[in-house]
Motif scaffolding. Structure first.
Motif, PDB file in Angstrom:
ATOM      1  N   GLY A  42      80.388  91.848 -13.332  1.00 44.36           N
ATOM      2  CA  GLY A  42      80.855  90.703 -12.299  1.00 44.36           C
ATOM      3  C   GLY A  42      80.612  90.287 -11.044  1.00 44.36           C
ATOM      4  N   ILE A  43      80.921  89.712 -10.457  1.00 50.24           N
ATOM      5  CA  ILE A  43      80.574  89.734  -8.985  1.00 50.24           C
ATOM      6  C   ILE A  43      81.771  90.143  -8.091  1.00 50.24           C
ATOM      7  CG2 ILE A  43      80.284  87.873  -6.932  1.00 50.24           C
ATOM      8  CD1 ILE A  43      79.255  86.703  -9.541  1.00 50.24           C
ATOM      9  N   ASN A  44      81.612  90.429  -7.008  1.00 50.99           N
ATOM     10  CA  ASN A  44      81.706  92.056  -5.306  1.00 50.99           C
ATOM     11  C   ASN A  44      81.492  91.233  -4.445  1.00 50.99           C
ATOM     12  OD1 ASN A  44      82.875  92.958  -3.560  1.00 50.99           O
ATOM     13  ND2 ASN A  44      83.012  94.875  -4.331  1.00 50.99           N
ATOM     14  N   ASP A  45      81.461  90.234  -3.469  1.00 47.20           N
ATOM     15  CA  ASP A  45      81.049  89.813  -1.961  1.00 47.20           C
ATOM     16  C   ASP A  45      81.062  90.516  -1.718  1.00 47.20           C
ATOM     17  OD1 ASP A  45      81.647  87.398  -3.456  1.00 47.20           O
ATOM     18  OD2 ASP A  45      82.799  86.083  -2.597  1.00 47.20           O
ATOM     19  N   GLU A  46      81.430  92.248  -1.595  1.00 51.46           N
ATOM     20  CA  GLU A  46      81.548  92.778  -0.181  1.00 51.46           C
ATOM     21  C   GLU A  46      79.681  93.487  -0.578  1.00 51.46           C
ATOM     22  OE1 GLU A  46      83.103  93.385   2.151  1.00 51.46           O
ATOM     23  OE2 GLU A  46      84.018  91.286   1.757  1.00 51.46           O
ATOM     24  N   GLN A  47      79.375  93.620  -2.323  1.00 59.49           N
ATOM     25  CA  GLN A  47      77.511  93.851  -2.274  1.00 59.49           C
ATOM     26  C   GLN A  47      76.710  92.837  -1.913  1.00 59.49           C
ATOM     27  OE1 GLN A  47      78.307  94.951  -6.274  1.00 59.49           O
ATOM     28  NE2 GLN A  47      79.651  96.616  -5.967  1.00 59.49           N
ATOM     29  N   ILE A  48      76.231  92.139  -1.375  1.00 59.18           N
ATOM     30  CA  ILE A  48      75.950  90.935  -1.180  1.00 59.18           C
ATOM     31  C   ILE A  48      75.242  91.218  -0.347  1.00 59.18           C
ATOM     32  CG2 ILE A  48      74.790  88.386  -1.035  1.00 59.18           C
ATOM     33  CD1 ILE A  48      77.883  87.756  -2.474  1.00 59.18           C
ATOM     34  N   ILE A  49      73.729  91.553   0.493  1.00 61.48           N
ATOM     35  CA  ILE A  49      73.320  91.842   0.900  1.00 61.48           C
ATOM     36  C   ILE A  49      72.094  90.760   1.487  1.00 61.48           C
ATOM     37  CG2 ILE A  49      72.630  94.314   0.664  1.00 61.48           C
ATOM     38  CD1 ILE A  49      70.182  93.700  -0.381  1.00 61.48           C
ATOM     39  N   SER A  50      71.887  89.513   1.256  1.00 67.71           N
ATOM     40  CA  SER A  50      71.037  88.503   0.884  1.00 67.71           C
ATOM     41  C   SER A  50      70.996  87.695  -0.187  1.00 67.71           C
ATOM     42  CB  SER A  50      69.261  88.759   1.589  1.00 67.71           C
ATOM     43  OG  SER A  50      68.289  88.163   1.434  1.00 67.71           O
ATOM     44  N   LYS A  51      70.308  86.554   0.236  1.00 67.14           N
ATOM     45  CA  LYS A  51      71.155  85.136   0.270  1.00 67.14           C
ATOM     46  C   LYS A  51      69.869  84.034  -0.073  1.00 67.14           C
ATOM     47  CE  LYS A  51      73.491  81.138   1.159  1.00 67.14           C
ATOM     48  NZ  LYS A  51      74.493  80.664   1.504  1.00 67.14           N
ATOM     49  N   ALA A  52      69.088  83.192  -1.143  1.00 65.96           N
ATOM     50  CA  ALA A  52      68.515  82.493  -0.800  1.00 65.96           C
ATOM     51  C   ALA A  52      68.349  81.288  -1.483  1.00 65.96           C
ATOM     52  CB  ALA A  52      67.034  83.306  -1.686  1.00 65.96           C
ATOM     53  N   ILE A  53      68.085  80.199  -0.713  1.00 63.55           N
ATOM     54  CA  ILE A  53      67.997  79.021  -1.221  1.00 63.55           C
ATOM     55  C   ILE A  53      66.950  78.384  -1.915  1.00 63.55           C
ATOM     56  CG2 ILE A  53      68.347  76.610  -0.726  1.00 63.55           C
ATOM     57  CD1 ILE A  53      71.148  78.279  -0.394  1.00 63.55           C
ATOM     58  N   SER A  54      66.871  77.677  -3.255  1.00 65.47           N
ATOM     59  CA  SER A  54      65.850  77.626  -4.261  1.00 65.47           C
ATOM     60  C   SER A  54      65.849  76.169  -3.731  1.00 65.47           C
ATOM     61  CB  SER A  54      65.744  77.446  -5.570  1.00 65.47           C
ATOM     62  OG  SER A  54      67.227  76.465  -6.163  1.00 65.47           O
ATOM     63  N   ASN A  55      64.092  75.728  -3.790  1.00 64.02           N
ATOM     64  CA  ASN A  55      64.063  74.115  -3.694  1.00 64.02           C
ATOM     65  C   ASN A  55      64.258  73.327  -4.369  1.00 64.02           C
ATOM     66  OD1 ASN A  55      61.559  74.805  -5.400  1.00 64.02           O
ATOM     67  ND2 ASN A  55      59.844  75.889  -3.974  1.00 64.02           N
ATOM     68  N   ALA A  56      63.436  72.154  -4.147  1.00 65.88           N
ATOM     69  CA  ALA A  56      63.616  71.328  -5.070  1.00 65.88           C
ATOM     70  C   ALA A  56      63.143  71.690  -6.824  1.00 65.88           C
ATOM     71  CB  ALA A  56      63.095  70.375  -4.637  1.00 65.88           C
ATOM     72  N   GLN A  57      62.162  72.632  -6.806  1.00 64.98           N
ATOM     73  CA  GLN A  57      61.551  72.641  -8.513  1.00 64.98           C
ATOM     74  C   GLN A  57      62.333  73.495  -8.789  1.00 64.98           C
ATOM     75  OE1 GLN A  57      58.976  72.323  -5.881  1.00 64.98           O
ATOM     76  NE2 GLN A  57      59.284  70.440  -6.299  1.00 64.98           N
ATOM     77  N   GLY A  58      63.077  74.568  -8.351  1.00 67.46           N
ATOM     78  CA  GLY A  58      63.985  76.114  -8.314  1.00 67.46           C
ATOM     79  C   GLY A  58      63.242  77.132  -8.329  1.00 67.46           C
ATOM     80  N   TYR A  59      62.277  77.015  -7.655  1.00 67.72           N
ATOM     81  CA  TYR A  59      61.837  78.349  -6.468  1.00 67.72           C
ATOM     82  C   TYR A  59      62.321  78.596  -5.712  1.00 67.72           C
ATOM     83  CZ  TYR A  59      58.328  81.495  -5.209  1.00 67.72           C
ATOM     84  OH  TYR A  59      57.856  82.772  -4.530  1.00 67.72           O
ATOM     85  N   PHE A  60      62.739  80.410  -6.149  1.00 65.53           N
ATOM     86  CA  PHE A  60      63.292  80.961  -4.876  1.00 65.53           C
ATOM     87  C   PHE A  60      62.556  82.962  -4.380  1.00 65.53           C
ATOM     88  CE2 PHE A  60      64.863  83.239  -8.654  1.00 65.53           C
ATOM     89  CZ  PHE A  60      65.267  84.479  -8.460  1.00 65.53           C
ATOM     90  N   GLU A  61      63.073  83.022  -2.901  1.00 62.16           N
ATOM     91  CA  GLU A  61      61.878  84.110  -2.646  1.00 62.16           C
ATOM     92  C   GLU A  61      63.057  85.084  -2.007  1.00 62.16           C
ATOM     93  OE1 GLU A  61      57.985  83.971  -2.017  1.00 62.16           O
ATOM     94  OE2 GLU A  61      59.077  84.482  -0.343  1.00 62.16           O
TER      95      GLU A  61
END
Length: 350
Positions: A42-61
């Protein structure tokens, strides 16, 4: 590729990277820390510590130094919910359009999640931490387990597979030499919503494995929330067993279990009923609410254009098209292209 050049803080830097399908998913990838092993799925928004945005090729870091020095359980997930809709769409941890991967990591780890295939987000994980892929290996074994149980549905087959798979999963967990991997198996076998829970309680009466796992957790993670939670649950389950063993407490416990089960059934029935009451709006009502640009997107969507093709036709970005499509979904009270097409092809909306 991650470059972590921070002088004497180098040891604390982690780097997680990979690819997602930008046509299938929004370009946000979320990193969560799991302190409660009963919330692995499941997904718990309270557990999220970071968010990354993927680039045009779908790469994230992901990179930084906020991870702890000892192994913990982490999760990467993607979904097609906008930030403003997370609370509503992730009610009780459920998200109907998401994908996640659980893994073990600590500060200083470098992990690569290569390009997935079809509806899977990640596969073939490469990591500097030998324990990272333990959960993925266990999930693969659980698939074999499910096949065995489904091969023939009978009490005799269930009993045979209970004996086989409890032992096999315990032994496999120990072979990974990581108590958190064993805890992942325990969370699955002891889940009270799982058909295996009754067998687990019987196994707990005679199998010393569970006490030995507690010892391994105390040695590897003496002050962690995982160890404290496991010890508390183990003591609670032993109390249940002792209550069932005596006539009066067993009678009271059975009624409590039946009451909780009935409450759960009523709650599920209510939500199913509520979901069925939500009906798509009519074609006329919808078109009156849509902006001119949304109408253009809708027309191309009904003509089977992909997100990229729509973006190219209207000379805007794919991200903008995704936003328009999400707005259209909300105004129609639908959640997929197929339901949009169904609405506009329905005899009721002609």
């Amino acid at each position: 590729m991650c470059f972590c050049c921070f002088g004497n803080l180098l040891y604390a830097q982690h780097c997680f990277n990979g690819y997602i399908d930008n046509e299938r998913w929004h370009n946000e990838v979320y990193l969560s820390v799991i302190d409660d092993y009963r919330t692995l799925k499941g997904i718990n928004d309270e557990q999220i510590i970071s968010k990354a945005i993927s680039n045009a090729q779908g790469y994230f870091e992901f990179h930084g130094n906020q991870l702890e020095g000892s192994n913990k359980i982490y999760k990467l997930h993607v979904d097609n919910c906008s930030d403003g809709d997370h609370e509503a769409n992730h009610f009780e941890g459920y998200c109907k359009d998401s994908k996640d991967i659980l893994f073990i990591a600590k500060s200083g780890d470098t992990i690569n999640f290569p390009l997935g295939f079809e509806d899977q987000v990640f596969c073939n994980v490469k990591s500097t931490n030998a324990k990272t892929s333990a959960f993925i290996k266990i999930d693969s074994l659980k698939e074999d387990m499910r096949f065995d149980y489904a091969e023939y549905r009978s009490k005799a087959n269930r009993n045979l597979n209970n004996n086989k798979w409890f032992k096999a999963l315990h032994e496999y967990g120990k072979s990974l030499k990581e108590p958190l991997a064993e805890l992942y198996i325990y969370a699955y076998l002891s889940d009270r919503s799982n058909n295996l829970h009754g067998y687990y309680l019987e196994d707990l009466k005679v199998n010393t494995y569970y006490e030995h796992l507690l010892e391994r957790l105390k040695t590897a993670y003496p002050n962690s929330s995982y160890t404290k939670q496991y010890e508390a649950e183990l003591n609670a389950d032993k109390y249940i067993i002792s209550a069932i063993s005596s006539e009066k407490p067993a009678f009271k416990w059975m009624y409590l279990v039946l009451g909780l089960l009935l409450l759960s059934l009523i709650t599920n029935a209510y939500f199913l009923y509520s979901a069925k009451k939500i009906k798509p709006k009519s074609k006329t009502d919808v078109k009156e609410q849509l902006t001119p640009q949304e109408l253009n997107v809708l027309d191309l969507l009904l003509k089977e254009y992909s997100n990229k093709a729509i973006a190219d036709t209207l000379f805007v970005s794919v991200s903008t098209i995704k936003t328009h499509i999400n707005n259209i979904y909300k105004k129609l009270n639908v959640n997929s292209r197929d339901k949009v097409k169904s609405l506009f092809n329905s005899e009721l909306t002609k």
